[in-house]
Design an enzyme around this catalytic site. Structure first.
Site: not given
Ligand code: ATP
Length: 283
Positions: A9, A93-96, A100-102, A135
């Site tokens: 998103k 990408p993670i924590a971006a 992604g996790g949501s 989210d």
């Molecule tokens: P948001 O935009 O909702 O703040 P984000 O994109 O910043 O989310 P995510 O990629 O969801 O952040 O990940 C944040 C942290 O959540 C990661 O560092 C990881 O440790 C943890 N996590 C838990 N489940 C997942 C998942 N399915 N994919 C990625 N990270 C996950």
């Protein structure tokens, strides 16, 4: 075996209204989905375990993973007798700031619903989703919505005007919690035009929509990581119609109505950011 996609998103707007008694910020934001997807498969098991297979050293494969939490909630709530194997192929990408996790958790809710023939509505799944994260309720629908409360109250909106989205994820990690903690609501700031943006989407007015982008957290994260400002300026200079940080960052997205324009933004980013994606808005 069930197959689900989990799109990322972006925030077209993000406003924080006040800090609530429960410690969360009351937010008002328009979120939409883009065509950058994690892929999940769900398979029934004969034992009672939840097994999560994910080949990414930054993503936990146990109860800390939001997809695991979603599966556990469904198993407990609906008294499901067997476990599930979830295979997660991460592309977001993670924590971006791209949820992604949501989105993985939302895909797990949808997948469990189908795998176990529960016939639950998306609204019901969305209510369950709110129990594990703010989210996830939005991500259940893979659409566009005005989200309020902690982010879990949804007013669905039409698909935004079609355009290209260029995502640039700098090589830094941002803690959402830290950003919210650093946010000083008493500091004067530019008005976030959520109502204008909503109307622009309803009218299908691309120009009005891009002019109404805004994110209350952007200045906070930029102060910590000036690269975000550099990425925005690079995108705008290369011809993006507008550019902004998504969520609490650090990903910056640019919007472009024409493919040619989007490609030149991608080219301009080559020197300053390794992780760049050019995708379509899904909404
Ligand atoms: P948001 O935009 O909702 O703040 P984000 O994109 O910043 O989310 P995510 O990629 O969801 O952040 O990940 C944040 C942290 O959540 C990661 O560092 C990881 O440790 C943890 N996590 C838990 N489940 C997942 C998942 N399915 N994919 C990625 N990270 C996950």
């Amino acid at each position: 075996m069930i197959f689900e996609t989990a799109p990322a998103k972006i925030n077209l707007t993000l406003d924080t209204l006040y800090k609530r008694e429960d410690g969360y910020h009351e937010v008002e934001m328009i979120m939409t989905t883009v065509d950058l997807n994690d892929r999940l498969t769900l398979e029934k098991r004969t034992d009672k375990k939840i097994v999560l297979k994910v080949e990414n050293r930054y993503v936990p494969n146990d109860h800390r993973n939001l997809a695991y939490k979603a599966a556990k909630l469904m198993i407990d709530k609906y008294d499901i007798k067997t476990g599930v194997t979830i295979t997660l192929d991460k592309k977001i990408p993670i924590a971006a700031g791209l949820a992604g996790g949501s989105s993985d958790a939302a895909a797990t809710f949808r997948g469990m619903n189908r795998l176990y023939d529960l016939n639950l509505s998306l609204e019901t799944l969305s209510e369950h989703a709110a129990e594990i994260g703010s989210d996830i309720s939005f991500c259940i629908f893979k659409d566009t919505a005005l989200c309020t409360g902690r982010g879990e109250k949804l007013e669905h909106l039409p698909k935004p005007p079609a355009c290209w989205v260029i995502l640039a994820k700098p090589d830094i990690s941002v803690s959402t919690q830290e950003v919210y903690q650093s946010l000083d609501l008493s500091v004067p700031h530019a008005t976030i035009q959520t109502a204008t943006c909503k109307q622009a989407i309803i009218d299908g007015d691309y120009t009005a929509m891009i002019n109404a982008l805004g994110n209350r957290l952007e200045t906070v994260t930029i102060e910590m990581h000036p690269i975000i400002q550099t990425l925005k300026e690079t995108m705008l200079k290369a011809g993006a119609d507008n550019a902004m940080m998504s969520g609490s960052g650090p990903t910056v997205f640019g919007l472009a109505s024409k493919e040619r324009q989007a490609k030149s933004v991608v080219n301009a980013l080559k020197g300053c950011c390794k992780e760049v994606y050019m995708v379509r808005m899904l909404g």
